[in-house]
Design an enzyme around this catalytic site. Structure first.
Site, PDB file in Angstrom:
ATOM      1  CG  ASN A 118      -1.709   1.307   1.333  1.00 60.51           C
ATOM      2  OD1 ASN A 118      -2.602   1.523   0.527  1.00 60.51           O
ATOM      3  ND2 ASN A 118      -1.380   2.174   2.283  1.00 60.51           N
ATOM      4  CD  GLU A 119      -1.734   5.385   0.356  1.00 60.38           C
ATOM      5  OE1 GLU A 119      -1.211   5.775   1.404  1.00 60.38           O
ATOM      6  OE2 GLU A 119      -2.859   5.735  -0.033  1.00 60.38           O
ATOM      7  CG  LEU A 120       6.136   1.040   0.370  1.00 56.30           C
ATOM      8  CD1 LEU A 120       4.883   0.718   1.146  1.00 56.30           C
ATOM      9  CD2 LEU A 120       7.114  -0.105   0.400  1.00 56.30           C
ATOM     10  CG  HIS A 163      -4.466   5.040  -3.302  1.00 50.48           C
ATOM     11  ND1 HIS A 163      -3.794   4.556  -2.207  1.00 50.48           N
ATOM     12  CD2 HIS A 163      -4.864   3.948  -4.013  1.00 50.48           C
ATOM     13  CE1 HIS A 163      -3.783   3.225  -2.258  1.00 50.48           C
ATOM     14  NE2 HIS A 163      -4.417   2.837  -3.344  1.00 50.48           N
TER      15      HIS A 163
END
Ligand code: BMA
Length: 837
Positions: A437-439, A503
């Site tokens: 998630n979101e790295l 996102h």
């Protein structure tokens, strides 16, 4: 002899710090044992979480006796199997060290034989304090983690915003250290089953099932892996069962570790995501026997016959990003799933079932198991198979940089990934493996810096190891490196609107207005969200009367997003009149949240087939808190969840208004595999409910498509009546049934000139014992809702609009046995006007 398994679950003894030998349940954890013993207060109550910080800074030992009977000791193999140890554990058997573990997500097996005696034995499992260890590692080498900062004034110290420092060094549930919706309660314990396994001769290691779909048949090839200890002929029998009947069988001799079976299923009943078809499930049963035909071991798993792929191909907008079931593309509708409890042992099978059922009930077909939590237990995926909820499965990394430079850490992760892929790959609902998630959202850069890891370090795990493992172990499921990820062009350019997933946090974190959503044309929105408070009953559970103002210390303590309450109020000033009370503020925040997400989802559904998915942030909560969830910690539906059933409806009618020109575009969106024919019905109304203009016309909408069916212009009416006194009601009707309806406004709700409605309700008990209430109003009532402070109620609909002349029938399900009269007095009905009038 058949393989034998003895659970060591149940009551253990716990010691640590000043505490000596208190009872502790296994599976369980330190916090819940201390709470049970009355040694800490409920960490969810007021700010008791802070008082309990010492628990995460203490080493703990779990212990218990166990017995090994004579014949067990004679087994060829005697193992200790730990299905989940959280996290830094040393296992002692009769005072001798058996093993050390460092990963909450691995299933460990150890050879117990050399350590045990016939008769009485004891086991001790020591856990290192997770918060202390994490902090030490962070001091040795800094690793960036959102929500934690280096203290600029004191070297070696950290400022902990919503997380405790250093969690990214541990293969432990990341949000157990805190999150922007979760408490900081790093715990320790035997969080899953622990058992003794004994067997002779051989046992089944695992099975892997591959499906090949052809015209009218599905070919199954099944790899059976067997652990063989002694030589000798073994046989394996495989049976595929559907509706309690065998539909295919095969038998093989087992000479090697790997045995392959090939079977054909004729006239397969295909599995479909929710809303597109049924969810038939087949059981694959494998039995292993020795030469004398004695059963040695057996295993089974449930599968759905389907193909489920992520389709990425060049198209007119860039590269597609959509899922296809059985070759049929579908629009993904759903939410992000976080762990449903901070203390995982408190979760029951009913809790899981209710949450998955609640997702399916509001027309969701996908959940994303987000990377900051846990790989959920089998039950979760079984339920997703049953309800047709596709699973986007992250590996457990989120919002931080990770020590891929540490070979030991990489090695333990590799075992974690292998174990989890093997455990989950057969599920019908499994749609995607996603690295993290979101790295890629700013945590990786060409070179390592204070706040980033380098692409080389990142790539080692997410571009090399993980795709290789998924390809080896589950080649029929796709792999996606990160959410969000941009597959074309510059990888730093996350949230690219032409390819990959996005996102969208410009609304909320970026304080952009809701209108911003309509400028977004991304291919798949895997996160976007808006917060609200839980309802008064939930807030009362963690507050005292003096806390009940959103600015108090306790209310702010139960808000973990930076300036979260200010953000809620910022948008509220923009859209609504200021609410008159604490309770009204809570309710109105929910209406606002529902409106924000509806605004986004309807837009993205209108962009189909360019946009092919929306998963809002977030479905659920892990403690009672202000958050983005649509279902609160106690399972109570917020306004958003009720509204989701409408904005995720299989056929949606929506209006796109232009306040300057007075135009209203009417759109129809069809997620179904078949075309839909019906009538569009529209009415221009005054806020008092007078119909000024209306119309209806037949129309057909093609499968899996969205189109603008008509544009109306109301400039003249607006000039005559003002935007503040008008609204447009839309519905799509089929055979006298309303499939979808919607309301279009020409101004912010705060400016709407609404009279105080007099809402009338007639209660009746139906033959199934449910209570039905028929609701009518004398003037337009916006966002009408029923609620109860005394009772836990479930409603067939809530937060709906009601026009004079309409009547709305709502079914009320009450959790307890209660009479009609009591329900009447305990369930008040309110609408928007009540929040300020
Ligand atoms: C996203 C998620 C979570 C977070 C949420 C709200 O970035 O991945 O990490 O809780 O936003 O800020």
């Amino acid at each position: 002899m058949m393989i034998q398994q003895f659970l060591l679950n149940g009551e253990w003894q716990l010691s640590g710090g000043e505490i000596d030998l208190i009872p502790a349940q296994v599976p369980g954890n330190v916090h819940t044992a201390l709470l049970q013993a009355g040694l800490i207060a409920d960490p969810y109550y007021r700010d008791q979480e802070v008082v309990a910080f010492w628990v995460g800074e203490t080493d703990w030992t779990f212990e218990r006796p166990f017995t090994i009977p004579h014949d067990l000791l004679k087994s060829d193999k005697l193992l200790l199997k730990c299905h989940g140890l959280d996290t830094l554990a040393t296992i002692w058997i009769n005072g001798r060290e058996l093993a050390q573990t460092d990963n909450m997500f691995r299933i460990y097996e150890f050879d117990l034989k050399p350590f045990v005696n016939e008769g009485k034995n004891d086991i001790k499992i020591q856990f290192k304090a997770p918060a202390t260890y994490a902090m030490q590692r962070l001091r040795e080498r800094y690793l960036h983690n959102w929500g934690v900062e280096k203290d600029p004034k004191r070297a070696g110290e950290f400022i902990s915003h919503h997380k405790l420092p250093g969690g990214n060094y541990l293969r432990k549930e990341q949000c157990n250290f805190g999150w922007d919706w979760g408490p900081k309660v790093p715990t320790a314990g035997i969080w899953q089953d622990i058992e003794i396994v004994a067997f002779n001769n051989a046992r089944i290691d695992d099975i892997y099932i591959r499906q090949v779909h052809k015209e009218g048949v599905v070919d199954l090839s099944v790899d059976l892996n067997v652990e063989k200890i002694t030589a000798g002929n073994l046989k394996a029998q495989l049976t595929v069962i559907f509706d309690d009947q065998p539909v295919a069988t095969a038998e093989q001799t087992v000479d090697e570790k790997l045995t392959q079976f090939h079977l054909t299923i004729e006239k397969p009943n295909l599995w479909w995501p929710n809303g597109l078809g049924e969810q038939p499930l087949y059981t694959v049963l494998v039995q292993l026997r020795d030469a004398q035909n004695q059963a040695l071991d057996q295993t089974s798993c449930r599968i759905g016959l389907r193909t489920l792929r992520l389709v990425r191909q060049p198209d007119e907008w860039g590269e597609s990003f959509h899922f296809e079931a059985n070759g049929v593309p579908f629009f993904s509708k759903g939410a992000n799933w976080i762990p449903a409890e901070s203390f995982l042992d408190w979760l029951t099978a009913d809790d899981y079932e209710r949450l998955i059922q609640d997702s399916a009930l509001v027309n969701m077909n996908m959940l994303r198991v987000w990377g900051g939590g846990i790989y959920e237990p089998d039950l979760f995926y079984d339920l997703c198979d049953e309800y047709g909820i596709c699973v986007w499965q992250d590996f457990m990394f989120g919002c931080a940089t990770y020590p891929t430079f540490d070979d030991e850490w990489m090695a333990t992760f590799e075992q974690e990934a292998i174990g989890q892929i093997q455990r989950l790959r057969h599920h019908a609902s499994l749609a995607l493996w996603c690295g993290n998630n979101e790295l890629e959202q700013g945590l990786v850069a060409p070179e390592e810096t204070e706040t980033t890891m380098s692409w080389a370090e990142y790539g080692r795990l997410f571009d090399q190891l993980l795709p290789k493992l998924v390809q080896q172990l589950d080649p029929q499921t796709d792999y996606w490196p990160s959410s969000p990820h941009t597959p074309i062009g510059d990888r730093h350019n996350f949230n690219d609107p032409t390819s990959g997933d996005a996102h969208i946090w410009n609304v909320w974190h970026g304080l952009e207005p809701f209108e911003f959503y309509r400028t977004c044309l991304h291919r798949f929105n895997s996160e976007f969200g808006f917060q609200s408070f839980p309802e008064p009953k939930t807030v009362y559970a963690y507050t005292e009367p003096q806390d009940r103002n959103i600015t108090t210390y306790v209310m702010e303590h139960h808000q973990r997003s930076d300036n979260g309450n200010s953000r809620i109020m910022h948008y509220m000033l923009d859209w609504f009149r200021l609410p008159t009370s604490f309770e009204n503020t809570l309710w109105l925040s929910q209406i606002q949240q529902g409106m924000a997400i509806k605004y986004a989802v309807e837009h993205w559904r209108r962009t189909m087939p360019r946009g092919m998915g929306t998963l809002y942030w977030q479905l659920n909560d892990c403690w009672p808190v202000a958050s983005w969830a649509s279902i609160d910690y106690y399972g109570r539906w917020k306004a958003l969840h009720y509204m989701a059933r409408h904005f995720f409806a299989p056929v949606l009618i929506s209006g796109l208004e232009d306040w300057d020109s007075g135009d209203v575009e009417i759109h129809l969106t069809n997620d179904q595999i078949v075309e839909q024919t019906g009538e569009v019905v529209w009415q221009l109304l005054t806020t008092a409910g007078a119909v000024l203009e209306n119309g209806r016309f037949p129309t057909t909408i093609s499968p899996i498509s969205s189109s603008q069916v008509l544009t109306l212009n109301f400039k003249e009416a607006i000039a005559a009546h003002t935007a503040r006194q008008l609204m447009v009601h839309l519905s799509f009707e089929q055979d006298d049934q309303i499939l979808s309806d919607n309301l279009v406004l020409f101004c912010r709700p705060k400016h709407l000139e609404l009279a105080v409605p007099s809402i009338h309700a007639v209660y009746e008990a139906d033959e199934d014992g449910f209570i039905e209430v028929t609701i009518t109003t004398d003037t337009t009532a916006i966002w009408v809702w029923l609620h109860s402070e005394q009772l836990d109620i479930r409603l067939s609909d809530n937060f709906f609009h009601l026009l004079p002349g309409q009547s709305k029938v709502i079914t009320i399900v009450v959790d307890e046995e209660i009479g009609l009269e009591e329900v009447k007095t305990a369930v008040p009905i309110q609408s928007l006007v009540d929040t300020f009038a």
